[in-house]
Design an enzyme around this catalytic site. Structure first.
Site, PDB file in Angstrom:
ATOM      1  N   THR A  48       0.819  -1.249   0.032  1.00 58.78           N
ATOM      2  CA  THR A  48       0.050  -0.120   0.288  1.00 58.78           C
ATOM      3  C   THR A  48       0.894   1.257  -0.138  1.00 58.78           C
ATOM      4  O   THR A  48       0.362   2.276  -0.570  1.00 58.78           O
ATOM      5  CB  THR A  48      -1.023  -0.113   1.455  1.00 58.78           C
ATOM      6  OG1 THR A  48      -1.751  -1.285   1.216  1.00 58.78           O
ATOM      7  CG2 THR A  48      -1.833   1.322   1.353  1.00 58.78           C
ATOM      8  N   SER A  63       1.369  -7.708  -0.808  1.00 59.47           N
ATOM      9  CA  SER A  63       2.162  -8.536  -0.186  1.00 59.47           C
ATOM     10  C   SER A  63       1.232  -9.800  -0.046  1.00 59.47           C
ATOM     11  O   SER A  63       1.581 -10.936   0.678  1.00 59.47           O
ATOM     12  CB  SER A  63       2.818  -7.979   1.052  1.00 59.47           C
ATOM     13  OG  SER A  63       1.802  -7.896   2.102  1.00 59.47           O
ATOM     14  N   THR A  90       1.539  -4.438   4.306  1.00 57.70           N
ATOM     15  CA  THR A  90       1.417  -4.664   5.846  1.00 57.70           C
ATOM     16  C   THR A  90       0.892  -5.809   6.325  1.00 57.70           C
ATOM     17  O   THR A  90       0.974  -6.660   7.229  1.00 57.70           O
ATOM     18  CB  THR A  90       0.414  -3.524   6.399  1.00 57.70           C
ATOM     19  OG1 THR A  90      -0.906  -3.915   5.628  1.00 57.70           O
ATOM     20  CG2 THR A  90       0.924  -2.270   6.316  1.00 57.70           C
ATOM     21  N   ASP A  91       0.212  -6.702   4.835  1.00 57.80           N
ATOM     22  CA  ASP A  91      -0.560  -8.020   5.281  1.00 57.80           C
ATOM     23  C   ASP A  91       0.274  -8.949   5.586  1.00 57.80           C
ATOM     24  O   ASP A  91      -0.109  -9.786   6.222  1.00 57.80           O
ATOM     25  CB  ASP A  91      -1.379  -8.053   4.000  1.00 57.80           C
ATOM     26  CG  ASP A  91      -2.535  -7.204   3.754  1.00 57.80           C
ATOM     27  OD1 ASP A  91      -3.054  -6.644   4.900  1.00 57.80           O
ATOM     28  OD2 ASP A  91      -3.512  -7.299   2.753  1.00 57.80           O
TER      29      ASP A  91
HETATM   30  C1  SIN Z   1      -0.256  -5.424   1.061  1.00 57.75           C
HETATM   31  O1  SIN Z   1       0.013  -6.088   2.200  1.00 57.75           O
HETATM   32  O2  SIN Z   1       0.658  -5.279   0.052  1.00 57.75           O
HETATM   33  C2  SIN Z   1      -1.704  -4.470   0.792  1.00 57.75           C
HETATM   34  C3  SIN Z   1      -2.070  -4.082   2.139  1.00 57.75           C
HETATM   35  C4  SIN Z   1      -1.070  -3.111   2.758  1.00 57.75           C
HETATM   36  O3  SIN Z   1       0.045  -2.709   2.564  1.00 57.75           O
HETATM   37  O4  SIN Z   1      -1.619  -2.342   3.847  1.00 57.75           O
END
Ligand code: SIN
Length: 332
Positions: A17, A63, A96-97
């Site tokens: 993100t 991710s 973050t995922d």
């Molecule tokens: C991801 O994990 O690539 C999408 C969600 C995020 O980064 O918060």
């Protein structure tokens, strides 16, 4: 006069993100992760004083699509940077995922005598008020900090040990928690304040054999799945996995991590199915679906405990163990 060369911070981009966009202007949700280049992200920020920044786009993914090949490429890029005498540290932009899974993997495999700082964002780069630039600026400060070492994650002004944090919130700008381990410190107005020592990498005996690790990571990983115990869990999921893995051309099932209730326990039906899997040669480890605490060994255990690893990290630890890159047996 010969000008002294400044130390380098290498920023590796993997997507997420933090580099998200393509949404309606200013929107926080409904974007596509992994569109803006790491060069652009870094270009908008001043370098911490006394260092220069270099960027490299290792991947450009959401991710939740993390794969073993991206992990292999990331490990290779991190090792290449850390082995350069002019490099002070590495920063990795990431979604973050699955950030906690990458943090755990790198903590398990890297001999990080220098800082390796993962960072991320909950709002895309195109949001009206994106959080990514502040997180990236904070991560750069941590990586530039004298004496910093080990794999860490920096988000919302908090510094987490790469092994201990998990994503615990779907929306908050501070979605991570280090649970009982607690945070390492804080970044406040560009200043780093530590409340615990930098993470010590607990390398396996393979950590120095970077070429071996790299070639092993590049081969197909053993298939390790997670099964959840819950009310009415009868073990049919495990039976189906075993059946599928016996079909022609199917990838064999090598390991199962039980995301058990409480102290890594499960229903009679699931327990019987796990025993059947184990008899078929599948390695079974027990973790817990509880957010905190470790799975403690008892006299009734059929399978070893994964200690304090949550199921997603226990899955990686078991895969590494099966690849000969682990820290040995499960904890219990
Ligand atoms: C991801 O994990 O690539 C999408 C969600 C995020 O980064 O918060």
């Amino acid at each position: 006069m010969v000008e002294e060369k400044k130390p380098v911070l290498v920023v590796l981009g993997t997507g997420g993100t933090i580099s998200g966009g393509g949404n309606r202007e200013g929107e926080n949700l409904g974007y596509t992760a992994g569109l803006v280049s790491v060069e652009t992200l870094v270009g908008g920020l001043p370098a911490p004083s006394g260092v220069v920044l270099e960027t490299r786009q290792v991947a450009q993914i959401d991710s939740k699509n993390m794969s073993s090949s991206v992990w292999r490429d990331l490990f290779e890029a991190a090792v290449a940077a850390l082995n350069r005498p002019d490099v002070q540290g590495v920063v990795i932009t990431h979604g973050t995922d699955t950030l906690e899974e990458t943090g755990f993997l790198l903590s398990s495999l890297l001999q990080a005598d220098k800082p390796v700082v993962l960072t991320c964002a909950m709002r895309p780069a195109t949001a009206a008020y994106p959080d990514g630039p502040q997180n990236l600026a904070d991560a750069l400060q941590v990586a530039a900090c004298p004496g910093a070492r080990g794999v860490m994650a920096v988000c919302a002004g908090r510094i987490h040990d790469g092994q201990h944090f998990s994503k615990v919130h779907t929306y908050r700008l501070d979605p991570f928690d280090s649970g009982e381990a607690g945070v390492i410190g804080y970044v406040e107005e560009g200043r780093v304040r530590c409340v615990r020592p930098w993470p010590r990498s607990e390398p396996t005996e393979h950590s120095r054999e970077e070429k071996t690790v790299l070639s092993t990571l590049g081969k197909p990983w053993p298939r390790v799945e997670i099964v959840l115990n819950h009310a009415q869990a009868d073990g049919q999921v495990v039976t189906a996995l075993l059946w599928a893995s016996r079909q022609d051309g199917a990838e064999p099932l090598a390991g199962l991590v039980l995301a058990g209730t409480g102290n890594g326990t499960c229903s009679e039906g699931l327990s019987a199915a796990l025993s059947q899997a184990s008899e078929c040669g599948v390695t079974v480890w027990r973790a817990s679906r509880c957010c905190q605490g470790a799975v403690l060994p008892t006299s009734l255990d059929l399978f070893p405990s994964a200690g304090d690893l949550p199921p997603v990290k226990a899955r990686i630890a078991l895969a590494l163990h099966l690849m000969g890159l682990g820290r040995g047996e499960a904890v219990g």
